[in-house]
Design a protein around this motif. Structure first.
Motif, PDB file in Angstrom:
ATOM      1  N   GLY A  26       0.761  -1.236   0.000  1.00 17.37           N
ATOM      2  CA  GLY A  26       0.000   0.000   0.000  1.00 17.37           C
ATOM      3  C   GLY A  26       0.793   1.288   0.000  1.00 17.37           C
ATOM      4  N   PHE A  27       2.119   1.207   0.019  1.00 14.28           N
ATOM      5  CA  PHE A  27       2.938   2.419  -0.011  1.00 14.28           C
ATOM      6  C   PHE A  27       2.958   2.993  -1.424  1.00 14.28           C
ATOM      7  N   PRO A  28       3.114   4.307  -1.541  1.00 13.84           N
ATOM      8  CA  PRO A  28       3.307   4.881  -2.880  1.00 13.84           C
ATOM      9  C   PRO A  28       4.715   4.533  -3.375  1.00 13.84           C
ATOM     10  N   SER A  29       4.955   4.752  -4.635  1.00 15.11           N
ATOM     11  CA  SER A  29       6.290   4.535  -5.189  1.00 15.11           C
ATOM     12  C   SER A  29       7.234   5.587  -4.613  1.00 15.11           C
ATOM     13  N   PHE A  30       8.401   5.158  -4.165  1.00 13.40           N
ATOM     14  CA  PHE A  30       9.330   6.116  -3.559  1.00 13.40           C
ATOM     15  C   PHE A  30      10.083   6.904  -4.616  1.00 13.40           C
ATOM     16  N   ASP A  31      10.651   8.037  -4.193  1.00 15.56           N
ATOM     17  CA  ASP A  31      11.392   8.915  -5.097  1.00 15.56           C
ATOM     18  C   ASP A  31      12.896   8.727  -4.995  1.00 15.56           C
ATOM     19  N   GLU A  32      13.371   8.345  -3.824  1.00 17.19           N
ATOM     20  CA  GLU A  32      14.810   8.147  -3.613  1.00 17.19           C
ATOM     21  C   GLU A  32      15.023   6.990  -2.668  1.00 17.19           C
ATOM     22  N   ILE A  33      16.188   6.362  -2.806  1.00 20.51           N
ATOM     23  CA  ILE A  33      16.570   5.310  -1.868  1.00 20.51           C
ATOM     24  C   ILE A  33      18.062   5.438  -1.598  1.00 20.51           C
ATOM     25  N   LYS A  34      18.415   5.277  -0.339  1.00 21.57           N
ATOM     26  CA  LYS A  34      19.823   5.385   0.064  1.00 21.57           C
ATOM     27  C   LYS A  34      20.170   4.146   0.887  1.00 21.57           C
ATOM     28  N   ARG A  35      21.257   3.500   0.530  1.00 21.87           N
ATOM     29  CA  ARG A  35      21.720   2.317   1.262  1.00 21.87           C
ATOM     30  C   ARG A  35      22.543   2.744   2.470  1.00 21.87           C
ATOM     31  N   VAL A  36      22.336   2.066   3.600  1.00 18.54           N
ATOM     32  CA  VAL A  36      23.074   2.332   4.829  1.00 18.54           C
ATOM     33  C   VAL A  36      23.670   1.002   5.268  1.00 18.54           C
ATOM     34  N   GLU A  37      24.985   0.875   5.140  1.00 18.24           N
ATOM     35  CA  GLU A  37      25.628  -0.402   5.414  1.00 18.24           C
ATOM     36  C   GLU A  37      25.801  -0.678   6.902  1.00 18.24           C
ATOM     37  N   GLY A  38      26.113   0.319   7.683  1.00 19.03           N
ATOM     38  CA  GLY A  38      26.389   0.100   9.101  1.00 19.03           C
ATOM     39  C   GLY A  38      27.582  -0.814   9.271  1.00 19.03           C
ATOM     40  N   THR A  39      27.462  -1.792  10.152  1.00 17.66           N
ATOM     41  CA  THR A  39      28.563  -2.737  10.371  1.00 17.66           C
ATOM     42  C   THR A  39      28.532  -3.869   9.358  1.00 17.66           C
ATOM     43  N   GLY A  40      27.501  -3.920   8.541  1.00 21.31           N
ATOM     44  CA  GLY A  40      27.390  -4.955   7.529  1.00 21.31           C
ATOM     45  C   GLY A  40      26.519  -6.126   7.930  1.00 21.31           C
ATOM     46  N   THR A  41      26.185  -6.264   9.211  1.00 17.43           N
ATOM     47  CA  THR A  41      25.377  -7.394   9.641  1.00 17.43           C
ATOM     48  C   THR A  41      23.882  -7.164   9.447  1.00 17.43           C
ATOM     49  N   ARG A  42      23.469  -5.913   9.498  1.00 13.32           N
ATOM     50  CA  ARG A  42      22.058  -5.583   9.319  1.00 13.32           C
ATOM     51  C   ARG A  42      21.915  -4.358   8.430  1.00 13.32           C
ATOM     52  N   PRO A  43      22.170  -4.522   7.133  1.00 17.65           N
ATOM     53  CA  PRO A  43      22.069  -3.377   6.223  1.00 17.65           C
ATOM     54  C   PRO A  43      20.665  -2.762   6.255  1.00 17.65           C
ATOM     55  N   SER A  53       3.261  12.539   3.363  1.00 18.90           N
ATOM     56  CA  SER A  53       3.514  13.085   4.699  1.00 18.90           C
ATOM     57  C   SER A  53       3.983  11.979   5.645  1.00 18.90           C
ATOM     58  N   PRO A  54       4.691  12.366   6.707  1.00 20.73           N
ATOM     59  CA  PRO A  54       5.067  11.381   7.726  1.00 20.73           C
ATOM     60  C   PRO A  54       3.845  10.679   8.329  1.00 20.73           C
ATOM     61  N   ASP A  55       2.751  11.404   8.508  1.00 22.58           N
ATOM     62  CA  ASP A  55       1.537  10.791   9.067  1.00 22.58           C
ATOM     63  C   ASP A  55       0.995   9.687   8.155  1.00 22.58           C
ATOM     64  N   ALA A  56       1.034   9.913   6.865  1.00 21.26           N
ATOM     65  CA  ALA A  56       0.572   8.889   5.919  1.00 21.26           C
ATOM     66  C   ALA A  56       1.450   7.643   6.018  1.00 21.26           C
ATOM     67  N   LEU A  57       2.760   7.836   6.152  1.00 29.74           N
ATOM     68  CA  LEU A  57       3.660   6.689   6.287  1.00 29.74           C
ATOM     69  C   LEU A  57       3.452   5.970   7.608  1.00 29.74           C
ATOM     70  N   ARG A  58       3.162   6.711   8.674  1.00 28.57           N
ATOM     71  CA  ARG A  58       2.893   6.079   9.976  1.00 28.57           C
ATOM     72  C   ARG A  58       1.666   5.162   9.896  1.00 28.57           C
ATOM     73  N   ASN A  59       0.682   5.569   9.095  1.00 30.24           N
ATOM     74  CA  ASN A  59      -0.511   4.741   8.922  1.00 30.24           C
ATOM     75  C   ASN A  59      -0.195   3.428   8.201  1.00 30.24           C
ATOM     76  N   LEU A  60       0.836   3.428   7.374  1.00 34.08           N
ATOM     77  CA  LEU A  60       1.216   2.232   6.609  1.00 34.08           C
ATOM     78  C   LEU A  60       2.292   1.398   7.299  1.00 34.08           C
ATOM     79  N   GLN A  61       3.026   2.011   8.171  1.00 39.44           N
ATOM     80  CA  GLN A  61       4.194   1.386   8.806  1.00 39.44           C
ATOM     81  C   GLN A  61       3.872   0.026   9.418  1.00 39.44           C
ATOM     82  N   SER A  62       2.766  -0.078  10.116  1.00 36.72           N
ATOM     83  CA  SER A  62       2.441  -1.328  10.818  1.00 36.72           C
ATOM     84  C   SER A  62       2.202  -2.499   9.872  1.00 36.72           C
ATOM     85  N   ARG A  63       1.940  -2.223   8.617  1.00 39.15           N
ATOM     86  CA  ARG A  63       1.734  -3.295   7.647  1.00 39.15           C
ATOM     87  C   ARG A  63       3.003  -4.112   7.410  1.00 39.15           C
ATOM     88  N   ILE A  64       4.175  -3.474   7.574  1.00 38.29           N
ATOM     89  CA  ILE A  64       5.417  -4.185   7.248  1.00 38.29           C
ATOM     90  C   ILE A  64       6.423  -4.233   8.397  1.00 38.29           C
TER      91      ILE A  64
END
Length: 85
Positions: A26-43, A53-64
């Motif tokens: 149910g999310f809209p198509s995103f406009d940008e994506i950025k990879r965050v490697e961290g320590t490599g164990t949990r990219p 809006s952030p509120d719209a994303l909060r409504n969808l967040q629980s789905r995933i």
């Protein structure tokens, strides 16, 4: 504009797979994506939606959030709004 953090993404997951996964839940198509490697164990990725809006994303967040996807349990958080001025 709003961002979500998706943590514990399998490192060989393509941008297109992430886009298809988000749209499937149910999310809209995103406009940008950025990879965050961290320590490599949990990219992670930070996904930006320019016309959502952030509120719209909060409504969808629980789905995933805490969903088992591609052999990992992903963690999804809506990022605090940023001031790009």
């Amino acid at each position: 504009m709003a961002d979500i953090w998706i943590g514990n993404v399998q490192d060989d997951t393509s941008d297109d797979e992430i886009r298809e996964f988000l749209i499937k839940y149910g999310f809209p198509s995103f406009d940008e994506i950025k990879r965050v490697e961290g320590t490599g164990t949990r990219p992670a990725v930070v996904v930006t939606f320019h016309d959502t809006s952030p509120d719209a994303l909060r409504n969808l967040q629980s789905r995933i959030h805490n969903m088992f996807w591609k052999n990992r349990t992903i963690v999804v958080q809506v990022m605090p709004e940023r001031d790009d001025s």
